[in-house]
Design an enzyme around this catalytic site. Structure first.
Site, PDB file in Angstrom:
ATOM      1  N   HIS A  17       0.834  -1.208   0.000  1.00  0.00           N
ATOM      2  CA  HIS A  17       0.000   0.000   0.000  1.00  0.00           C
ATOM      3  C   HIS A  17       0.870   1.261   0.000  1.00  0.00           C
ATOM      4  O   HIS A  17       0.615   2.212  -0.730  1.00  0.00           O
ATOM      5  CB  HIS A  17      -0.883   0.052   1.258  1.00  0.00           C
ATOM      6  CG  HIS A  17      -1.902  -1.028   1.365  1.00  0.00           C
ATOM      7  ND1 HIS A  17      -2.036  -1.817   2.495  1.00  0.00           N
ATOM      8  CD2 HIS A  17      -2.857  -1.456   0.501  1.00  0.00           C
ATOM      9  CE1 HIS A  17      -3.031  -2.669   2.323  1.00  0.00           C
ATOM     10  NE2 HIS A  17      -3.540  -2.487   1.125  1.00  0.00           N
ATOM     11  N   LYS A  41     -16.493  -7.011   6.928  1.00  0.00           N
ATOM     12  CA  LYS A  41     -15.250  -7.787   6.866  1.00  0.00           C
ATOM     13  C   LYS A  41     -14.690  -8.102   8.248  1.00  0.00           C
ATOM     14  O   LYS A  41     -13.638  -8.734   8.349  1.00  0.00           O
ATOM     15  CB  LYS A  41     -14.200  -7.000   6.064  1.00  0.00           C
ATOM     16  CG  LYS A  41     -14.154  -7.357   4.584  1.00  0.00           C
ATOM     17  CD  LYS A  41     -12.920  -6.752   3.943  1.00  0.00           C
ATOM     18  CE  LYS A  41     -12.759  -7.135   2.486  1.00  0.00           C
ATOM     19  NZ  LYS A  41     -11.599  -6.451   1.878  1.00  0.00           N
ATOM     20  N   ARG A  90      -2.031  -6.109  -8.303  1.00  0.00           N
ATOM     21  CA  ARG A  90      -0.932  -7.022  -7.961  1.00  0.00           C
ATOM     22  C   ARG A  90      -0.757  -8.106  -9.005  1.00  0.00           C
ATOM     23  O   ARG A  90       0.337  -8.409  -9.438  1.00  0.00           O
ATOM     24  CB  ARG A  90      -1.206  -7.693  -6.605  1.00  0.00           C
ATOM     25  CG  ARG A  90      -0.859  -6.833  -5.451  1.00  0.00           C
ATOM     26  CD  ARG A  90      -1.476  -7.365  -4.199  1.00  0.00           C
ATOM     27  NE  ARG A  90      -2.928  -7.252  -4.267  1.00  0.00           N
ATOM     28  CZ  ARG A  90      -3.728  -7.408  -3.246  1.00  0.00           C
ATOM     29  NH1 ARG A  90      -3.239  -7.746  -2.081  1.00  0.00           N
ATOM     30  NH2 ARG A  90      -5.017  -7.254  -3.378  1.00  0.00           N
ATOM     31  N   SER A 128      -2.862  -7.714   3.012  1.00  0.00           N
ATOM     32  CA  SER A 128      -3.141  -7.557   4.445  1.00  0.00           C
ATOM     33  C   SER A 128      -3.523  -8.897   5.069  1.00  0.00           C
ATOM     34  O   SER A 128      -3.132  -9.197   6.200  1.00  0.00           O
ATOM     35  CB  SER A 128      -4.288  -6.563   4.657  1.00  0.00           C
ATOM     36  OG  SER A 128      -3.954  -5.305   4.158  1.00  0.00           O
TER      37      SER A 128
HETATM   38  P1  ADP Z   1      -9.730  -3.569  -0.507  1.00  0.00           P
HETATM   39  O1  ADP Z   1     -10.429  -4.305   0.582  1.00  0.00           O
HETATM   40  O2  ADP Z   1     -10.488  -2.387  -1.029  1.00  0.00           O
HETATM   41  O3  ADP Z   1      -9.151  -4.419  -1.613  1.00  0.00           O
HETATM   42  P2  ADP Z   1      -7.041  -3.321   0.446  1.00  0.00           P
HETATM   43  O4  ADP Z   1      -6.595  -2.542   1.634  1.00  0.00           O
HETATM   44  O5  ADP Z   1      -6.854  -4.791   0.486  1.00  0.00           O
HETATM   45  O6  ADP Z   1      -8.517  -2.882   0.247  1.00  0.00           O
HETATM   46  O7  ADP Z   1      -6.324  -2.772  -0.863  1.00  0.00           O
HETATM   47  C1  ADP Z   1      -6.470  -1.448  -1.300  1.00  0.00           C
HETATM   48  C2  ADP Z   1      -5.848  -1.283  -2.661  1.00  0.00           C
HETATM   49  O8  ADP Z   1      -4.453  -1.515  -2.570  1.00  0.00           O
HETATM   50  C3  ADP Z   1      -6.357  -2.230  -3.742  1.00  0.00           C
HETATM   51  O9  ADP Z   1      -6.378  -1.523  -4.970  1.00  0.00           O
HETATM   52  C4  ADP Z   1      -5.311  -3.317  -3.779  1.00  0.00           C
HETATM   53  O10 ADP Z   1      -5.256  -3.940  -5.054  1.00  0.00           O
HETATM   54  C5  ADP Z   1      -4.069  -2.492  -3.512  1.00  0.00           C
HETATM   55  N1  ADP Z   1      -2.997  -3.307  -2.943  1.00  0.00           N
HETATM   56  C6  ADP Z   1      -3.043  -4.105  -1.866  1.00  0.00           C
HETATM   57  N2  ADP Z   1      -1.854  -4.718  -1.651  1.00  0.00           N
HETATM   58  C7  ADP Z   1      -1.022  -4.280  -2.638  1.00  0.00           C
HETATM   59  C8  ADP Z   1       0.327  -4.568  -3.018  1.00  0.00           C
HETATM   60  N3  ADP Z   1       1.053  -5.444  -2.328  1.00  0.00           N
HETATM   61  N4  ADP Z   1       0.848  -3.934  -4.105  1.00  0.00           N
HETATM   62  C9  ADP Z   1       0.073  -3.073  -4.810  1.00  0.00           C
HETATM   63  N5  ADP Z   1      -1.206  -2.782  -4.530  1.00  0.00           N
HETATM   64  C10 ADP Z   1      -1.761  -3.373  -3.469  1.00  0.00           C
END
Ligand code: ADP
Length: 165
Positions: A17, A41, A90, A128
């Site tokens: 992130h 969630k 990703r 996460s």
């Molecule tokens: P959500 O529940 O909306 O997917 P996340 O917190 O899991 O929320 O992710 C938010 C954003 O960050 C999403 O667009 C996700 O694809 C991106 N993201 C999460 N992990 C990574 C990573 N390791 N590299 C790049 N983007 C990421």
């Protein structure tokens, strides 16, 4: 003034992130990290905790603000007077869901554009949920998340009497 919203759960924020935040903040005048209140969630961290952790994590990037939101993303974007949504990609597995969301949001708000940043290679595996899984089994998560996340997770697990990190 070009303003973008980067929405997510950030439960917890990872280096993946942070990489998207750092890179997209360079593309816009202001980046708003929108922290989703997502009770469905059942998050590990409350939205207030996630906001505090993120604020600390991005304190050195002057054009980034962290703001919680619930409900429709397009409404939040409108309220923030932003023109763009940023999402991270990703792997191909992210693509279908992200495409659907971007197209739905575009239908709801035709002026709104979603831009995608592809993950830096070193974070392409990182999510996460895997961080929480590794932590729950006592694994070392220091290469995945900022130090403040480790501290807050440790506090939470100590309180719950679960295994230590
Ligand atoms: P959500 O529940 O909306 O997917 P996340 O917190 O899991 O929320 O992710 C938010 C954003 O960050 C999403 O667009 C996700 O694809 C991106 N993201 C999460 N992990 C990574 C990573 N390791 N590299 C790049 N983007 C990421």
């Amino acid at each position: 003034m070009l303003r973008a919203v980067y929405p997510g759960s950030f439960d917890p924020v990872t280096f993946g992130h942070l990489d998207i935040i750092t890179r997209s903040a360079k593309l816009v005048d202001e980046l708003i990290v929108g922290v989703l209140v997502n009770n469905a969630k059942s998050p590990l961290f409350s939205v207030e905790e996630r906001v505090k952790i993120l604020e600390k994590t991005v304190e050195n990037i002057p054009n980034v603000k962290v703001i919680p939101f619930e409900g429709l993303l397009v409404e939040f974007v409108r309220k923030m007077e932003a023109q763009m949504v940023v999402r991270g990609l990703r792997a191909i597995t992210d693509f279908e869901y992200e495409l659907q969301m971007a197209q739905t949001n575009h239908k709801l708000e035709p002026e709104l554009e979603t831009i995608f940043l592809t993950t830096s290679l070193e974070y392409s595996y990182l999510s996460s949920s895997t961080v929480k899984e590794v932590a729950a089994f006592g694994g070392d998560i220091s290469q995945f998340v900022p130090h403040i996340v480790i501290e807050r997770m440790q506090e939470k697990m100590d309180k719950k009497g679960e295994c230590k990190l």
